[in-house]
Scaffold this motif. Structure first.
Motif, PDB file in Angstrom:
ATOM      1  N   GLU A 194      -4.793 -26.453 -23.581  1.00 19.41           N
ATOM      2  CA  GLU A 194      -5.264 -25.442 -24.529  1.00 19.41           C
ATOM      3  C   GLU A 194      -6.144 -26.155 -25.556  1.00 19.41           C
ATOM      4  OE1 GLU A 194      -1.742 -23.524 -25.969  1.00 19.41           O
ATOM      5  OE2 GLU A 194      -0.982 -23.221 -23.943  1.00 19.41           O
ATOM      6  N   GLN A 195      -7.401 -26.398 -25.151  1.00 14.80           N
ATOM      7  CA  GLN A 195      -8.253 -27.319 -25.889  1.00 14.80           C
ATOM      8  C   GLN A 195      -8.527 -26.895 -27.328  1.00 14.80           C
ATOM      9  OE1 GLN A 195      -8.727 -26.213 -22.782  1.00 14.80           O
ATOM     10  NE2 GLN A 195      -9.647 -27.754 -21.448  1.00 14.80           N
ATOM     11  N   ILE A 196      -8.857 -25.621 -27.529  1.00 19.77           N
ATOM     12  CA  ILE A 196      -9.189 -25.178 -28.883  1.00 19.77           C
ATOM     13  C   ILE A 196      -7.943 -25.186 -29.763  1.00 19.77           C
ATOM     14  CG2 ILE A 196     -10.001 -23.215 -30.259  1.00 19.77           C
ATOM     15  CD1 ILE A 196     -11.987 -22.601 -28.029  1.00 19.77           C
ATOM     16  N   LYS A 197      -6.819 -24.727 -29.226  1.00 17.20           N
ATOM     17  CA  LYS A 197      -5.581 -24.768 -30.008  1.00 17.20           C
ATOM     18  C   LYS A 197      -5.231 -26.203 -30.389  1.00 17.20           C
ATOM     19  CE  LYS A 197      -1.414 -25.080 -28.578  1.00 17.20           C
ATOM     20  NZ  LYS A 197      -0.101 -24.918 -27.903  1.00 17.20           N
ATOM     21  N   ASN A 198      -5.381 -27.123 -29.456  1.00 22.97           N
ATOM     22  CA  ASN A 198      -5.096 -28.519 -29.758  1.00 22.97           C
ATOM     23  C   ASN A 198      -5.999 -29.031 -30.874  1.00 22.97           C
ATOM     24  OD1 ASN A 198      -3.139 -28.577 -27.785  1.00 22.97           O
ATOM     25  ND2 ASN A 198      -4.454 -29.494 -26.230  1.00 22.97           N
ATOM     26  N   GLY A 199      -7.260 -28.571 -30.856  1.00 25.57           N
ATOM     27  CA  GLY A 199      -8.185 -28.948 -31.918  1.00 25.57           C
ATOM     28  C   GLY A 199      -7.735 -28.409 -33.265  1.00 25.57           C
TER      29      GLY A 199
ATOM     30  N   ASP B   6       1.747 -19.899 -31.477  1.00 21.97           N
ATOM     31  CA  ASP B   6       2.932 -20.355 -30.765  1.00 21.97           C
ATOM     32  C   ASP B   6       3.705 -21.290 -31.686  1.00 21.97           C
ATOM     33  OD1 ASP B   6       1.518 -22.702 -30.746  1.00 21.97           O
ATOM     34  OD2 ASP B   6       1.354 -22.862 -28.575  1.00 21.97           O
ATOM     35  N   VAL B   7       4.810 -21.828 -31.202  1.00 21.55           N
ATOM     36  CA  VAL B   7       5.685 -22.645 -32.050  1.00 21.55           C
ATOM     37  C   VAL B   7       4.962 -23.872 -32.585  1.00 21.55           C
ATOM     38  CG1 VAL B   7       7.788 -24.035 -32.074  1.00 21.55           C
ATOM     39  CG2 VAL B   7       7.775 -21.840 -30.895  1.00 21.55           C
ATOM     40  N   SER B   8       4.157 -24.508 -31.751  1.00 26.04           N
ATOM     41  CA  SER B   8       3.493 -25.748 -32.167  1.00 26.04           C
ATOM     42  C   SER B   8       2.532 -25.507 -33.330  1.00 26.04           C
ATOM     43  CB  SER B   8       2.745 -26.375 -30.983  1.00 26.04           C
ATOM     44  OG  SER B   8       1.753 -25.494 -30.486  1.00 26.04           O
ATOM     45  N   LEU B   9       1.752 -24.440 -33.265  1.00 27.50           N
ATOM     46  CA  LEU B   9       0.800 -24.145 -34.330  1.00 27.50           C
ATOM     47  C   LEU B   9       1.518 -23.655 -35.586  1.00 27.50           C
ATOM     48  CD1 LEU B   9      -2.137 -24.120 -35.109  1.00 27.50           C
ATOM     49  CD2 LEU B   9      -2.367 -21.867 -34.091  1.00 27.50           C
TER      50      LEU B   9
ATOM     51  N   ALA C  71     -12.529 -17.988 -30.737  1.00 27.51           N
ATOM     52  CA  ALA C  71     -11.084 -18.041 -30.511  1.00 27.51           C
ATOM     53  C   ALA C  71     -10.308 -17.582 -31.734  1.00 27.51           C
ATOM     54  CB  ALA C  71     -10.657 -19.452 -30.124  1.00 27.51           C
ATOM     55  N   ASN C  72      -9.485 -16.565 -31.547  1.00 30.40           N
ATOM     56  CA  ASN C  72      -8.552 -16.143 -32.585  1.00 30.40           C
ATOM     57  C   ASN C  72      -7.344 -17.065 -32.580  1.00 30.40           C
ATOM     58  OD1 ASN C  72      -9.958 -13.593 -33.275  1.00 30.40           O
ATOM     59  ND2 ASN C  72      -9.387 -13.016 -31.195  1.00 30.40           N
ATOM     60  N   ILE C  73      -6.489 -16.920 -33.589  1.00 24.64           N
ATOM     61  CA  ILE C  73      -5.247 -17.692 -33.599  1.00 24.64           C
ATOM     62  C   ILE C  73      -4.173 -16.825 -32.956  1.00 24.64           C
ATOM     63  CG2 ILE C  73      -3.542 -18.839 -35.037  1.00 24.64           C
ATOM     64  CD1 ILE C  73      -5.673 -19.898 -36.682  1.00 24.64           C
ATOM     65  N   ASP C  74      -4.220 -16.761 -31.644  1.00 27.52           N
ATOM     66  CA  ASP C  74      -3.215 -16.006 -30.899  1.00 27.52           C
ATOM     67  C   ASP C  74      -3.108 -16.537 -29.478  1.00 27.52           C
ATOM     68  OD1 ASP C  74      -5.463 -15.013 -29.647  1.00 27.52           O
ATOM     69  OD2 ASP C  74      -5.171 -12.941 -30.261  1.00 27.52           O
ATOM     70  N   VAL C  75      -2.056 -16.134 -28.822  1.00 27.09           N
ATOM     71  CA  VAL C  75      -1.783 -16.610 -27.464  1.00 27.09           C
ATOM     72  C   VAL C  75      -2.896 -16.206 -26.510  1.00 27.09           C
ATOM     73  CG1 VAL C  75      -0.169 -16.461 -25.533  1.00 27.09           C
ATOM     74  CG2 VAL C  75       0.705 -16.567 -27.868  1.00 27.09           C
ATOM     75  N   ARG C  76      -3.442 -15.016 -26.700  1.00 27.94           N
ATOM     76  CA  ARG C  76      -4.511 -14.541 -25.807  1.00 27.94           C
ATOM     77  C   ARG C  76      -5.704 -15.485 -25.838  1.00 27.94           C
ATOM     78  NH1 ARG C  76      -6.032 -10.837 -22.692  1.00 27.94           N
ATOM     79  NH2 ARG C  76      -4.021  -9.822 -22.898  1.00 27.94           N
ATOM     80  N   SER C  77      -6.144 -15.868 -27.014  1.00 30.01           N
ATOM     81  CA  SER C  77      -7.302 -16.759 -27.106  1.00 30.01           C
ATOM     82  C   SER C  77      -6.999 -18.147 -26.571  1.00 30.01           C
ATOM     83  CB  SER C  77      -7.769 -16.866 -28.561  1.00 30.01           C
ATOM     84  OG  SER C  77      -8.512 -15.725 -28.945  1.00 30.01           O
TER      85      SER C  77
END
Length: 482
Positions: free
Chosen positions: A316-321, A343-346, A416-422
């Motif tokens: 999940e490249q953008i989330k990891n960023g 998600d839990v990590s974010l 990308a939004n801050i959600d699971v879908r994105s």
């Protein structure tokens, strides 16, 4: 009764088999697995049909492939950047990029996102300004216009954009339009007939192979990209439609964030467009041509990485960023997002940042465009309020911006939004910006938006009615698959 009992028994066994398939074959995130198991439990058999439409796993499928990509030389450049970063000899052109070598390295390793340092970046927050600039750049196009939007509506703005594209096609400029079938579900191919007659090309991402049935309904291309002559690029939150000009009474003023980039990052955007185009347009694929990758001398100074993600990727490249940016914060984190279902990590990374004294501020809309998502958002922000995060409800229309700014030094703007879908279901693209001037401008925009927002307090949140709490609880249970 015996026949009914037998049918119920068969249905029960079948449901167990289907549940086993979800658990052991797909190996999904635990939250998503439990959400789908709930669907199977409450809606036997039909739930599995919904799963086939909304829950299939694409990570094992190679959707995007372009053999000519090797001719661009990006792979060699990426490897050179990785090696030079490892050996601490990377030629940084500004101090900001140098301070965030670990984030840059992660995007290189995880997403093959080349760092370019010669970009000029212009920021748009008003739809009229963005589209006037886009129309002006399209009017000046000499060779090609590649345009990709999740939503391309056939309203006044859509017709205006299409008229300009058709005009340029008649002048001999190569026009390619790519849109998502679900996002643009009310737009039909006949809308583009004049453009097609003028020599333009149109492709649809993940179209229905069977009328009214799309087995990839849940996986949509949410990217918004425009590349003009390989020199000018646009990326951000605005789609094409009158509501993005604030003309929809339901939403009122539309607050979004978009970037115009002149620099080598346009070449990364071009590569992404071609990969998406070739997946959608099997019969008219784009072959490598120098016309799409010109090598002019750019004079900008902003460092940019174009990062993409999608359900075809294991990571999940953008989330990891986002998480890496948040964990690096020392002073402040400003986030604007229309949907907040982390998600839990974010969620933990934001909570930890706030608990360590970082000024964390999150701005969300005051009105929903997706009810379940809206109430799920409220369930999560309650947890962050307890940790000291400041939550702002934007009251001047609808805020659709997808931005994050850390320490007024680095930032990210994209789709990308801050959600699971994105993070897991949509195909997205973000520009990660290593430039203090741009980041300070985005911070100033955030503070200006605060003047048209109200801060949600812990007391106000605790006093919300029971029916609201019930809506939040139900929506949160479904949040992994929203």
């Amino acid at each position: 009764m015996s026949i009914l009992s037998s049918l119920l028994g068969v249905l029960f066994v079948l449901n167990l088999v289907l549940a086993g398939a979800i658990i052991f074959l797909e190996r999904k995130d635990a939250g998503a697995t439990w959400a789908w198991l709930m669907v199977l439990f409450f809606i036997p058999l039909l739930g599995f049909i919904l799963y086939l439409i909304f829950g299939q796993n694409l990570t094992r499928k190679r959707l995007f492939d372009w053999e000519d990509m090797k001719k661009i030389g990006i792979e060699d450049l990426i490897q050179k950047q990785i090696n030079s970063l490892k050996e601490h000899r990377f030629p940084f052109k500004n101090e900001t990029a140098s301070r965030y070598q670990d984030l840059i390295y992660m995007h290189l390793i995880n997403n093959e996102a080349l760092l370019t340092q010669d970009n000029e970046v212009q920021l748009f927050t008003h739809g009229e300004d963005k589209f006037e600039s886009l129309l002006k750049d399209m009017d000046a196009a000499q060779d090609h216009i590649h345009i990709q939007y999740y939503i391309f509506k056939k309203d006044h703005l859509g017709k205006r954009i299409l008229e300009k594209l058709t005009e340029k096609a008649k002048q001999g400029v190569k026009i390619r339009v790519l849109y998502d079938e679900m996002g643009s579900r009310r737009t039909r191919r006949r809308f583009f007939k004049e453009l097609l007659a003028a020599g333009g090309e149109v492709a649809v991402f993940f179209p229905s192979k069977i009328p009214f049935i799309n087995l990839r309904l849940n996986y949509r291309n949410h990217r918004k990209l425009v590349i003009i002559d390989g020199k000018v690029g646009y990326v951000g939150g605005f789609n094409i439609g009158d509501e993005y000009l604030g003309l929809n009474p339901k939403f009122g003023y539309w607050r979004d964030t978009h970037l115009r980039i002149i620099g080598s990052s346009t070449l990364a955007m071009q590569t992404r467009f071609i990969l998406d185009w070739n997946q959608a347009s099997r019969s008219k694929k784009i072959a490598y041509d120098l016309r799409y990758f010109p090598q002019p001398s750019f004079t900008g100074h902003a460092g940019v990485q174009i990062v993409t993600c999608g359900p075809d990727s294991e990571w999940e490249q953008i989330k990891n960023g986002y998480i890496k940016m948040i964990s690096s914060a020392k002073r402040s984190i400003y986030i604007q997002t229309p949907y907040f279902i982390p998600d839990v990590s974010l969620l933990d990374s934001l909570r930890i940042a706030a608990l360590t004294g970082v000024d964390v501020r999150i701005m969300i809309p005051n009105k929903p465009d997706h009810l379940f998502v809206y109430w799920a958002t409220y369930s999560y922000i309650g947890e962050l309020l307890k940790a000291g995060v400041k939550i702002y409800i934007y009251d001047n229309g609808f805020i659709h911006a997808k931005t994050i700014v850390v320490d007024e030094t680095i930032s990210s703007v994209g789709t990308a939004n801050i959600d699971v879908r994105s993070f897991r279901l949509n195909f997205e693209v973000n520009a990660f910006l290593y430039d203090q001037t741009i980041s300070e401008s985005l911070s100033a925009v955030f503070r200006k938006d605060m003047e048209k927002s109200r801060e949600l307090t812990m007391e106000e949140y605790d006093e919300r009615p029971l029916k609201i709490k019930l809506k939040e609880s139900i929506s949160r249970l479904l949040s992994p698959i929203l």
